[in-house]
Design an enzyme around this catalytic site. Structure first.
Site, PDB file in Angstrom:
ATOM      1  N   HIS A  67       1.624  -7.126  19.884  1.00  0.00           N
ATOM      2  CA  HIS A  67       2.069  -6.666  21.207  1.00  0.00           C
ATOM      3  C   HIS A  67       1.228  -7.279  22.325  1.00  0.00           C
ATOM      4  O   HIS A  67       0.011  -7.364  22.199  1.00  0.00           O
ATOM      5  CB  HIS A  67       2.003  -5.136  21.284  1.00  0.00           C
ATOM      6  CG  HIS A  67       3.100  -4.474  20.515  1.00  0.00           C
ATOM      7  ND1 HIS A  67       3.150  -4.480  19.138  1.00  0.00           N
ATOM      8  CD2 HIS A  67       4.221  -3.827  20.932  1.00  0.00           C
ATOM      9  CE1 HIS A  67       4.253  -3.854  18.737  1.00  0.00           C
ATOM     10  NE2 HIS A  67       4.914  -3.457  19.803  1.00  0.00           N
ATOM     11  N   GLU A  86      11.257  -6.812  30.636  1.00  0.00           N
ATOM     12  CA  GLU A  86      12.096  -5.777  31.245  1.00  0.00           C
ATOM     13  C   GLU A  86      11.417  -4.418  31.173  1.00  0.00           C
ATOM     14  O   GLU A  86      11.454  -3.638  32.127  1.00  0.00           O
ATOM     15  CB  GLU A  86      13.453  -5.729  30.536  1.00  0.00           C
ATOM     16  CG  GLU A  86      14.313  -6.921  30.919  1.00  0.00           C
ATOM     17  CD  GLU A  86      15.594  -7.050  30.080  1.00  0.00           C
ATOM     18  OE1 GLU A  86      16.264  -8.078  30.237  1.00  0.00           O
ATOM     19  OE2 GLU A  86      15.896  -6.146  29.270  1.00  0.00           O
TER      20      GLU A  86
HETATM   21  N1  LIG Z   1       1.126  -3.191  24.889  1.00  0.00           N
HETATM   22  C1  LIG Z   1       2.336  -2.585  24.895  1.00  0.00           C
HETATM   23  O1  LIG Z   1       2.460  -1.387  24.817  1.00  0.00           O
HETATM   24  N2  LIG Z   1       3.415  -3.405  25.001  1.00  0.00           N
HETATM   25  C2  LIG Z   1       4.708  -2.930  24.919  1.00  0.00           C
HETATM   26  N3  LIG Z   1       5.112  -1.669  25.403  1.00  0.00           N
HETATM   27  C3  LIG Z   1       6.409  -1.754  25.757  1.00  0.00           C
HETATM   28  O2  LIG Z   1       7.103  -0.814  26.144  1.00  0.00           O
HETATM   29  N4  LIG Z   1       6.843  -3.042  25.649  1.00  0.00           N
HETATM   30  C4  LIG Z   1       5.813  -3.820  25.212  1.00  0.00           C
HETATM   31  O3  LIG Z   1       5.782  -5.028  25.052  1.00  0.00           O
END
Ligand SMILES: NC(=O)N[C@H]1NC(=O)NC1=O
Length: 174
Positions: A67, A86
């Site tokens: 992430h 988004e």
């Molecule tokens: N770091 C993190 O929480 N990233 C995420 N959260 C979210 O809602 N979309 C993401 O890419």
């Protein structure tokens, strides 16, 4: 698309469409495809969540590490996935005041230094004030509890992404 259209997809199409329901983890879609046909969207979601739950703790942390930081470098450089862009902009993270951006960056670094994975939260279910507050609070958590909490957030993000891809209503028979 409805669930019968999902079930008719060849593997390559399935992976293209569902490969990012868990951020940058196409292996999740690749793994659950073998359980086709799914009787509902919920069944597809359950299969994804079960796959995640059965990973060893290192695998769960690996998913978290895929992430991007919230309001981080990828957002500034324009290198986020479309879904993440988004979600982050909907939470107002693309329009932070400079003091907020600095605070977010400091806390993100503190969190990563403590846990070894980035802070993950479902941005679409929170606004920027809430995200900053939770980031600050969760920096104080204990590691195993925090990992479990972050995985729950991955599931919320996945749930909303799936809702955007598959219609849940029954086919219109009229
Ligand atoms: N770091 C993190 O929480 N990233 C995420 N959260 C979210 O809602 N979309 C993401 O890419």
């Amino acid at each position: 698309m409805d669930i019968s259209a999902v079930n008719a997809l060849a593997y390559e199409e399935f992976e293209k469409i569902f490969g990012n329901v868990v951020e940058k983890c196409p292996i999740v879609a690749a793994a659950v495809w073998s359980q086709c046909p799914f009787k509902s969207l919920t069944a597809l979601e359950d299969a994804i969540f079960e796959f995640i739950d059965t990973l060893p703790e290192s695998g769960k942390e690996g998913i978290l590490r895929c992430h991007p930081d919230l309001a981080g470098r990828d957002l500034q450089m324009g290198t986020l996935t479309q879904e993440s862009r988004e979600e982050q902009s909907r939470a107002g993270l693309d329009a932070l005041e400079s003091a907020e951006r600095t605070r977010m960056a400091q806390l993100n670094e503190e969190y990563k230094a403590r846990f070894g994975f980035p802070f993950v939260i479902c941005a679409r279910m929170n606004d920027k004030a809430n995200i900053l507050r939770q980031l600050s609070e969760r920096c104080q958590s204990e590691r195993a509890a925090e990992r479990a909490r972050a995985v729950e957030e991955v599931k919320k993000i996945c749930h909303l992404r799936l809702q955007g891809l598959v219609r849940t209503d029954a086919p219109n028979k009229l």
